[in-house]
Design a protein around this motif. Sequence first.
Motif, PDB file in Angstrom:
ATOM      1  N   ARG A 142      11.310 -54.819  37.767  1.00 13.43           N
ATOM      2  CA  ARG A 142      11.513 -53.431  37.339  1.00 13.43           C
ATOM      3  C   ARG A 142      12.365 -53.400  36.068  1.00 13.43           C
ATOM      4  O   ARG A 142      12.080 -52.623  35.142  1.00 13.43           O
ATOM      5  N   LYS A 143      13.368 -54.248  36.001  1.00 11.03           N
ATOM      6  CA  LYS A 143      14.226 -54.294  34.816  1.00 11.03           C
ATOM      7  C   LYS A 143      13.426 -54.701  33.586  1.00 11.03           C
ATOM      8  O   LYS A 143      13.576 -54.120  32.509  1.00 11.03           O
ATOM      9  N   ILE A 144      12.557 -55.705  33.735  1.00 12.18           N
ATOM     10  CA  ILE A 144      11.729 -56.168  32.628  1.00 12.18           C
ATOM     11  C   ILE A 144      10.840 -55.042  32.118  1.00 12.18           C
ATOM     12  O   ILE A 144      10.696 -54.824  30.909  1.00 12.18           O
ATOM     13  N   LEU A 145      10.232 -54.288  33.036  1.00 15.11           N
ATOM     14  CA  LEU A 145       9.348 -53.185  32.654  1.00 15.11           C
ATOM     15  C   LEU A 145      10.114 -52.093  31.933  1.00 15.11           C
ATOM     16  O   LEU A 145       9.655 -51.560  30.918  1.00 15.11           O
ATOM     17  N   ILE A 146      11.289 -51.740  32.465  1.00 10.89           N
ATOM     18  CA  ILE A 146      12.081 -50.681  31.846  1.00 10.89           C
ATOM     19  C   ILE A 146      12.555 -51.105  30.457  1.00 10.89           C
ATOM     20  O   ILE A 146      12.554 -50.300  29.514  1.00 10.89           O
ATOM     21  N   GLN A 147      12.947 -52.369  30.307  1.00  8.60           N
ATOM     22  CA  GLN A 147      13.386 -52.844  28.998  1.00  8.60           C
ATOM     23  C   GLN A 147      12.252 -52.770  27.979  1.00  8.60           C
ATOM     24  O   GLN A 147      12.486 -52.453  26.808  1.00  8.60           O
ATOM     25  N   GLU A 148      11.034 -53.035  28.426  1.00  8.82           N
ATOM     26  CA  GLU A 148       9.906 -52.908  27.499  1.00  8.82           C
ATOM     27  C   GLU A 148       9.686 -51.452  27.107  1.00  8.82           C
ATOM     28  O   GLU A 148       9.423 -51.143  25.946  1.00  8.82           O
ATOM     29  N   GLU A 149       9.799 -50.546  28.070  1.00 10.38           N
ATOM     30  CA  GLU A 149       9.652 -49.120  27.768  1.00 10.38           C
ATOM     31  C   GLU A 149      10.738 -48.668  26.800  1.00 10.38           C
ATOM     32  O   GLU A 149      10.480 -47.884  25.881  1.00 10.38           O
ATOM     33  N   ILE A 150      11.967 -49.152  26.997  1.00  8.98           N
ATOM     34  CA  ILE A 150      13.068 -48.807  26.096  1.00  8.98           C
ATOM     35  C   ILE A 150      12.757 -49.270  24.674  1.00  8.98           C
ATOM     36  O   ILE A 150      12.942 -48.519  23.715  1.00  8.98           O
ATOM     37  N   SER A 151      12.261 -50.496  24.545  1.00  3.97           N
ATOM     38  CA  SER A 151      11.897 -51.023  23.220  1.00  3.97           C
ATOM     39  C   SER A 151      10.785 -50.194  22.582  1.00  3.97           C
ATOM     40  O   SER A 151      10.827 -49.895  21.385  1.00  3.97           O
ATOM     41  N   ASN A 152       9.780 -49.822  23.388  1.00  4.45           N
ATOM     42  CA  ASN A 152       8.676 -49.014  22.862  1.00  4.45           C
ATOM     43  C   ASN A 152       9.171 -47.683  22.317  1.00  4.45           C
ATOM     44  O   ASN A 152       8.787 -47.253  21.221  1.00  4.45           O
ATOM     45  N   ILE A 153      10.026 -47.007  23.088  1.00  2.00           N
ATOM     46  CA  ILE A 153      10.560 -45.707  22.662  1.00  2.00           C
ATOM     47  C   ILE A 153      11.439 -45.876  21.423  1.00  2.00           C
ATOM     48  O   ILE A 153      11.347 -45.115  20.464  1.00  2.00           O
ATOM     49  N   PHE A 154      12.293 -46.894  21.443  1.00  2.57           N
ATOM     50  CA  PHE A 154      13.236 -47.131  20.355  1.00  2.57           C
ATOM     51  C   PHE A 154      12.514 -47.305  19.021  1.00  2.57           C
ATOM     52  O   PHE A 154      12.861 -46.683  18.016  1.00  2.57           O
ATOM     53  N   TYR A 155      11.470 -48.147  19.016  1.00  2.00           N
ATOM     54  CA  TYR A 155      10.763 -48.416  17.760  1.00  2.00           C
ATOM     55  C   TYR A 155       9.794 -47.288  17.397  1.00  2.00           C
ATOM     56  O   TYR A 155       9.575 -47.013  16.214  1.00  2.00           O
ATOM     57  N   ALA A 156       9.223 -46.610  18.398  1.00  2.00           N
ATOM     58  CA  ALA A 156       8.345 -45.471  18.102  1.00  2.00           C
ATOM     59  C   ALA A 156       9.136 -44.340  17.454  1.00  2.00           C
ATOM     60  O   ALA A 156       8.600 -43.587  16.643  1.00  2.00           O
ATOM     61  N   CYS A 157      10.403 -44.226  17.809  1.00  2.00           N
ATOM     62  CA  CYS A 157      11.267 -43.186  17.240  1.00  2.00           C
ATOM     63  C   CYS A 157      12.082 -43.714  16.073  1.00  2.00           C
ATOM     64  O   CYS A 157      13.163 -43.192  15.755  1.00  2.00           O
ATOM     65  N   GLU A 158      11.575 -44.766  15.444  1.00  2.00           N
ATOM     66  CA  GLU A 158      12.136 -45.310  14.209  1.00  2.00           C
ATOM     67  C   GLU A 158      13.606 -45.694  14.331  1.00  2.00           C
ATOM     68  O   GLU A 158      14.405 -45.478  13.430  1.00  2.00           O
ATOM     69  N   LYS A 159      13.980 -46.239  15.474  1.00  2.00           N
ATOM     70  CA  LYS A 159      15.322 -46.770  15.725  1.00  2.00           C
ATOM     71  C   LYS A 159      16.408 -45.697  15.649  1.00  2.00           C
ATOM     72  O   LYS A 159      17.566 -46.001  15.369  1.00  2.00           O
ATOM     73  N   ARG A 160      16.037 -44.450  15.930  1.00  2.00           N
ATOM     74  CA  ARG A 160      17.006 -43.360  15.792  1.00  2.00           C
ATOM     75  C   ARG A 160      17.436 -42.741  17.113  1.00  2.00           C
ATOM     76  O   ARG A 160      18.273 -41.860  17.149  1.00  2.00           O
TER      77      ARG A 160
END
Length: 219
Positions: A142-160
């Motif tokens: 579950r942690k691995i999946l959530i970390q991937e989702e966090i990365s996806n959101i972070f970069y989709a929102c241009e690191k802001r």
Amino acid sequence: MKERKRVFSRDFKNRAVALSYEKGNIAGAAKELGILRCTLCRWQQDALKYGSGSFPGFGRLKLSPEDQQIHDLEKKIIKANLKFEILKKAGRFLLKERAQLFSFIAENEKSYSIRLMCSVLEVNRPTYHKWKNPLLSERQKRKILIQEEISNIFYACEKRYGSKRIAAELQNMGYEISSFTVNKYMNELGLTIRTKKIKGNLEYQMLPRATCADRGISN
């Protein structure tokens, strides 16, 4: 007496590959043809790689410029067909939790390559392999999946987006997680908010109050 090795003609191999695509199941096609699944899988990979230049026997086909173009086109068509099949089968999992998409990949490893499925479904291969590790607990998965989702959101929102806004996005997607935990995972992943200088001072470049759905992140 030693069993004689079976020799298959080029025509047989081409027909076998065509049958595997028609059935959409390598194991079923191999059983019908009386050959090993791994053998048919290798033929399919050769056909994808070499197109009309596949299965030359003991020689090597030399392609003319025209034949090379045909070979390249056939290769693209085969790859496009495989991508379409994967998307068609995985369509109902695309908007659900990542774990279900990973389960789909695991269940279809015998039919398609992991590399191709991860590419088509936009899944990080190392993350998938970590998730698949049988030694991992459900909590670690579950942690691995959530970390991937966090990365996806972070970069989709241009690191802001910081931990609070990413936590809100995850909660909208159905995850039960606090901004504190998101902040902890962001530190582990080395994700730092982009900043810009204004009159000599560092200030956060904040986005308008809109969700990441507008930037390609779906709930």
